[in-house]
Design a protein around this motif. Sequence first.
Motif, PDB file in Angstrom:
ATOM      1  N   ILE A 163     -32.814 -34.237 -48.444  1.00 34.65           N
ATOM      2  CA  ILE A 163     -31.453 -34.730 -48.645  1.00 34.65           C
ATOM      3  C   ILE A 163     -30.804 -33.930 -49.764  1.00 34.65           C
ATOM      4  CG2 ILE A 163     -30.009 -36.720 -49.204  1.00 34.65           C
ATOM      5  CD1 ILE A 163     -32.478 -38.475 -48.420  1.00 34.65           C
ATOM      6  N   VAL A 164     -29.609 -33.415 -49.481  1.00 33.22           N
ATOM      7  CA  VAL A 164     -28.841 -32.681 -50.485  1.00 33.22           C
ATOM      8  C   VAL A 164     -27.477 -33.351 -50.597  1.00 33.22           C
ATOM      9  CG1 VAL A 164     -27.776 -30.471 -51.072  1.00 33.22           C
ATOM     10  CG2 VAL A 164     -30.042 -30.517 -50.018  1.00 33.22           C
ATOM     11  N   CYS A 165     -27.049 -33.598 -51.827  1.00 30.76           N
ATOM     12  CA  CYS A 165     -25.739 -34.200 -52.082  1.00 30.76           C
ATOM     13  C   CYS A 165     -24.861 -33.197 -52.811  1.00 30.76           C
ATOM     14  CB  CYS A 165     -25.895 -35.464 -52.918  1.00 30.76           C
ATOM     15  SG  CYS A 165     -26.823 -36.755 -52.068  1.00 30.76           S
ATOM     16  N   THR A 166     -23.603 -33.120 -52.381  1.00 28.32           N
ATOM     17  CA  THR A 166     -22.665 -32.147 -52.936  1.00 28.32           C
ATOM     18  C   THR A 166     -21.329 -32.822 -53.201  1.00 28.32           C
ATOM     19  OG1 THR A 166     -23.717 -30.496 -51.511  1.00 28.32           O
ATOM     20  CG2 THR A 166     -21.650 -29.874 -52.549  1.00 28.32           C
ATOM     21  N   PRO A 167     -20.785 -32.679 -54.421  1.00 33.02           N
ATOM     22  CA  PRO A 167     -19.449 -33.217 -54.671  1.00 33.02           C
ATOM     23  C   PRO A 167     -18.405 -32.442 -53.866  1.00 33.02           C
ATOM     24  CG  PRO A 167     -20.521 -32.517 -56.721  1.00 33.02           C
ATOM     25  CD  PRO A 167     -21.372 -32.063 -55.591  1.00 33.02           C
ATOM     26  N   THR A 168     -17.386 -33.152 -53.387  1.00 32.35           N
ATOM     27  CA  THR A 168     -16.311 -32.490 -52.644  1.00 32.35           C
ATOM     28  C   THR A 168     -15.113 -32.268 -53.547  1.00 32.35           C
ATOM     29  OG1 THR A 168     -15.204 -34.507 -51.918  1.00 32.35           O
ATOM     30  CG2 THR A 168     -17.045 -33.726 -50.554  1.00 32.35           C
ATOM     31  N   ALA A 169     -14.172 -31.471 -53.093  1.00 26.64           N
ATOM     32  CA  ALA A 169     -12.947 -31.211 -53.861  1.00 26.64           C
ATOM     33  C   ALA A 169     -12.147 -32.492 -54.084  1.00 26.64           C
ATOM     34  CB  ALA A 169     -12.096 -30.169 -53.140  1.00 26.64           C
ATOM     35  N   ALA A 170     -12.280 -33.450 -53.175  1.00 27.23           N
ATOM     36  CA  ALA A 170     -11.543 -34.719 -53.286  1.00 27.23           C
ATOM     37  C   ALA A 170     -12.238 -35.711 -54.218  1.00 27.23           C
ATOM     38  CB  ALA A 170     -11.377 -35.335 -51.901  1.00 27.23           C
ATOM     39  N   GLY A 171     -13.380 -35.326 -54.791  1.00 29.15           N
ATOM     40  CA  GLY A 171     -14.089 -36.212 -55.702  1.00 29.15           C
ATOM     41  C   GLY A 171     -15.076 -37.141 -55.029  1.00 29.15           C
ATOM     42  N   HIS A 172     -15.354 -36.920 -53.765  1.00 29.57           N
ATOM     43  CA  HIS A 172     -16.320 -37.728 -53.027  1.00 29.57           C
ATOM     44  C   HIS A 172     -17.687 -37.048 -53.087  1.00 29.57           C
ATOM     45  CE1 HIS A 172     -12.837 -39.868 -51.664  1.00 29.57           C
ATOM     46  NE2 HIS A 172     -12.356 -38.795 -51.060  1.00 29.57           N
ATOM     47  N   THR A 173     -18.676 -37.621 -52.421  1.00 29.12           N
ATOM     48  CA  THR A 173     -20.011 -37.027 -52.385  1.00 29.12           C
ATOM     49  C   THR A 173     -20.439 -36.856 -50.936  1.00 29.12           C
ATOM     50  OG1 THR A 173     -20.617 -38.093 -54.477  1.00 29.12           O
ATOM     51  CG2 THR A 173     -22.414 -37.286 -53.097  1.00 29.12           C
ATOM     52  N   ARG A 174     -20.681 -35.624 -50.547  1.00 23.89           N
ATOM     53  CA  ARG A 174     -21.154 -35.323 -49.197  1.00 23.89           C
ATOM     54  C   ARG A 174     -22.672 -35.321 -49.223  1.00 23.89           C
ATOM     55  NH1 ARG A 174     -19.871 -31.919 -44.499  1.00 23.89           N
ATOM     56  NH2 ARG A 174     -21.855 -31.103 -43.754  1.00 23.89           N
ATOM     57  N   PHE A 175     -23.283 -35.874 -48.171  1.00 26.52           N
ATOM     58  CA  PHE A 175     -24.737 -35.818 -48.059  1.00 26.52           C
ATOM     59  C   PHE A 175     -25.106 -35.101 -46.767  1.00 26.52           C
ATOM     60  CE2 PHE A 175     -23.689 -39.838 -45.977  1.00 26.52           C
ATOM     61  CZ  PHE A 175     -24.456 -39.805 -44.824  1.00 26.52           C
ATOM     62  N   ASP A 176     -26.183 -34.354 -46.827  1.00 28.72           N
ATOM     63  CA  ASP A 176     -26.742 -33.670 -45.663  1.00 28.72           C
ATOM     64  C   ASP A 176     -28.236 -33.942 -45.649  1.00 28.72           C
ATOM     65  OD1 ASP A 176     -24.500 -31.944 -44.467  1.00 28.72           O
ATOM     66  OD2 ASP A 176     -24.381 -31.513 -46.612  1.00 28.72           O
ATOM     67  N   ILE A 177     -28.714 -34.453 -44.519  1.00 26.66           N
ATOM     68  CA  ILE A 177     -30.139 -34.730 -44.350  1.00 26.66           C
ATOM     69  C   ILE A 177     -30.660 -33.789 -43.273  1.00 26.66           C
ATOM     70  CG2 ILE A 177     -31.885 -36.450 -43.805  1.00 26.66           C
ATOM     71  CD1 ILE A 177     -29.805 -38.612 -44.497  1.00 26.66           C
ATOM     72  N   SER A 178     -31.755 -33.110 -43.582  1.00 28.81           N
ATOM     73  CA  SER A 178     -32.341 -32.213 -42.590  1.00 28.81           C
ATOM     74  C   SER A 178     -33.814 -32.543 -42.403  1.00 28.81           C
ATOM     75  CB  SER A 178     -32.169 -30.746 -43.002  1.00 28.81           C
ATOM     76  OG  SER A 178     -32.738 -30.521 -44.266  1.00 28.81           O
ATOM     77  N   GLY A 179     -34.262 -32.331 -41.170  1.00 31.82           N
ATOM     78  CA  GLY A 179     -35.668 -32.502 -40.831  1.00 31.82           C
ATOM     79  C   GLY A 179     -36.307 -31.135 -40.762  1.00 31.82           C
ATOM     80  N   ILE A 180     -37.287 -31.013 -39.936  1.00 31.96           N
ATOM     81  CA  ILE A 180     -37.972 -29.733 -39.792  1.00 31.96           C
ATOM     82  C   ILE A 180     -37.120 -28.812 -38.924  1.00 31.96           C
ATOM     83  CG2 ILE A 180     -40.077 -28.595 -38.970  1.00 31.96           C
ATOM     84  CD1 ILE A 180     -41.525 -31.265 -39.526  1.00 31.96           C
ATOM     85  N   GLY A 181     -36.396 -27.906 -39.564  1.00 27.94           N
ATOM     86  CA  GLY A 181     -35.617 -26.898 -38.853  1.00 27.94           C
ATOM     87  C   GLY A 181     -34.355 -27.380 -38.165  1.00 27.94           C
ATOM     88  N   ARG A 182     -33.845 -28.560 -38.534  1.00 27.45           N
ATOM     89  CA  ARG A 182     -32.633 -29.033 -37.876  1.00 27.45           C
ATOM     90  C   ARG A 182     -31.908 -30.060 -38.748  1.00 27.45           C
ATOM     91  NH1 ARG A 182     -36.219 -32.659 -36.915  1.00 27.45           N
ATOM     92  NH2 ARG A 182     -35.733 -34.724 -36.132  1.00 27.45           N
ATOM     93  N   PRO A 183     -30.583 -30.132 -38.598  1.00 26.74           N
ATOM     94  CA  PRO A 183     -29.842 -31.187 -39.292  1.00 26.74           C
ATOM     95  C   PRO A 183     -30.095 -32.532 -38.626  1.00 26.74           C
ATOM     96  CG  PRO A 183     -28.350 -29.856 -37.970  1.00 26.74           C
ATOM     97  CD  PRO A 183     -29.718 -29.230 -37.857  1.00 26.74           C
ATOM     98  N   VAL A 184     -30.181 -33.572 -39.436  1.00 29.03           N
ATOM     99  CA  VAL A 184     -30.466 -34.914 -38.941  1.00 29.03           C
ATOM    100  C   VAL A 184     -29.251 -35.828 -39.083  1.00 29.03           C
ATOM    101  CG1 VAL A 184     -31.830 -36.992 -39.424  1.00 29.03           C
ATOM    102  CG2 VAL A 184     -32.952 -34.753 -39.328  1.00 29.03           C
ATOM    103  N   ALA A 185     -28.596 -35.759 -40.253  1.00 23.09           N
ATOM    104  CA  ALA A 185     -27.430 -36.619 -40.499  1.00 23.09           C
ATOM    105  C   ALA A 185     -26.575 -35.985 -41.582  1.00 23.09           C
ATOM    106  CB  ALA A 185     -27.857 -38.017 -40.933  1.00 23.09           C
ATOM    107  N   THR A 186     -25.293 -36.347 -41.561  1.00 18.22           N
ATOM    108  CA  THR A 186     -24.361 -35.869 -42.573  1.00 18.22           C
ATOM    109  C   THR A 186     -23.289 -36.933 -42.762  1.00 18.22           C
ATOM    110  OG1 THR A 186     -22.977 -34.019 -43.260  1.00 18.22           O
ATOM    111  CG2 THR A 186     -22.885 -34.637 -40.924  1.00 18.22           C
ATOM    112  N   GLY A 187     -22.639 -36.899 -43.897  1.00 21.43           N
ATOM    113  CA  GLY A 187     -21.576 -37.870 -44.127  1.00 21.43           C
ATOM    114  C   GLY A 187     -21.016 -37.765 -45.534  1.00 21.43           C
ATOM    115  N   THR A 188     -20.171 -38.737 -45.863  1.00 20.07           N
ATOM    116  CA  THR A 188     -19.499 -38.741 -47.160  1.00 20.07           C
ATOM    117  C   THR A 188     -19.477 -40.140 -47.747  1.00 20.07           C
ATOM    118  OG1 THR A 188     -18.071 -36.956 -46.387  1.00 20.07           O
ATOM    119  CG2 THR A 188     -17.359 -38.107 -48.363  1.00 20.07           C
ATOM    120  N   PHE A 189     -19.824 -40.226 -49.035  1.00 21.48           N
ATOM    121  CA  PHE A 189     -19.702 -41.462 -49.793  1.00 21.48           C
ATOM    122  C   PHE A 189     -18.501 -41.351 -50.729  1.00 21.48           C
ATOM    123  CE2 PHE A 189     -24.506 -41.359 -49.466  1.00 21.48           C
ATOM    124  CZ  PHE A 189     -24.603 -42.398 -48.549  1.00 21.48           C
ATOM    125  N   VAL A 190     -17.821 -42.468 -50.936  1.00 23.62           N
ATOM    126  CA  VAL A 190     -16.724 -42.542 -51.909  1.00 23.62           C
ATOM    127  C   VAL A 190     -17.167 -43.534 -52.978  1.00 23.62           C
ATOM    128  CG1 VAL A 190     -14.319 -43.155 -52.294  1.00 23.62           C
ATOM    129  CG2 VAL A 190     -14.994 -42.067 -50.141  1.00 23.62           C
TER     130      VAL A 190
END
Length: 108
Positions: free
Chosen positions: A76-103
Motif C-alpha cells: 500500500i502506497v499513500c500519496t498526497p494530492t494537489a487538492a490536499g486529499h490522500t490517494r491510496f494504491d494497493i498492489s498485489g503480485i505484479g498487478r494493481p488491486v485497488a485505488t482510491g482517495t481519502f479526504v
Amino acid sequence: MQSEPTTVCFAAGHPAFAGHFPGRPMVPGVLLLDAALHAAVQARQSAAEDQGRAVHCQIASAKFLSPVVPGEPLTIVCTPTAAGHTRFDISGIGRPVATGTFVFQSVP
C-alpha cells in the motif's frame, strides 16, 4: 511526498474468509479499505499532520481492480494530492488491486 510502502497479508485463517466466499475465498473490499486507511493515517502522523486533533475521514473514491486471495502479500502506497486529499494504491503480485482517495478533515 509519497509515503513509505506498507505491506499487509491476510492469513487464510482470518474470520472474514468464512463467508467471503466459501470454497473460493477472497479478501473483502472492506479489509482492503481498512488497511489503506491505516496506512494513510500512519503517513499523515509521520508528516506531523493533525497531531493532537480529532480527524474525520471520508472515502471520496474507491475502485477494486483485481481479487486478492488469502495469504497474498500486498503493498500500500499513500500519496498526497494537489487538492490536499490522500490517494491510496494497493498492489498485489505484479498487478494493481485497488485505488482510491481519502479526504481528511480536522474536527473543531
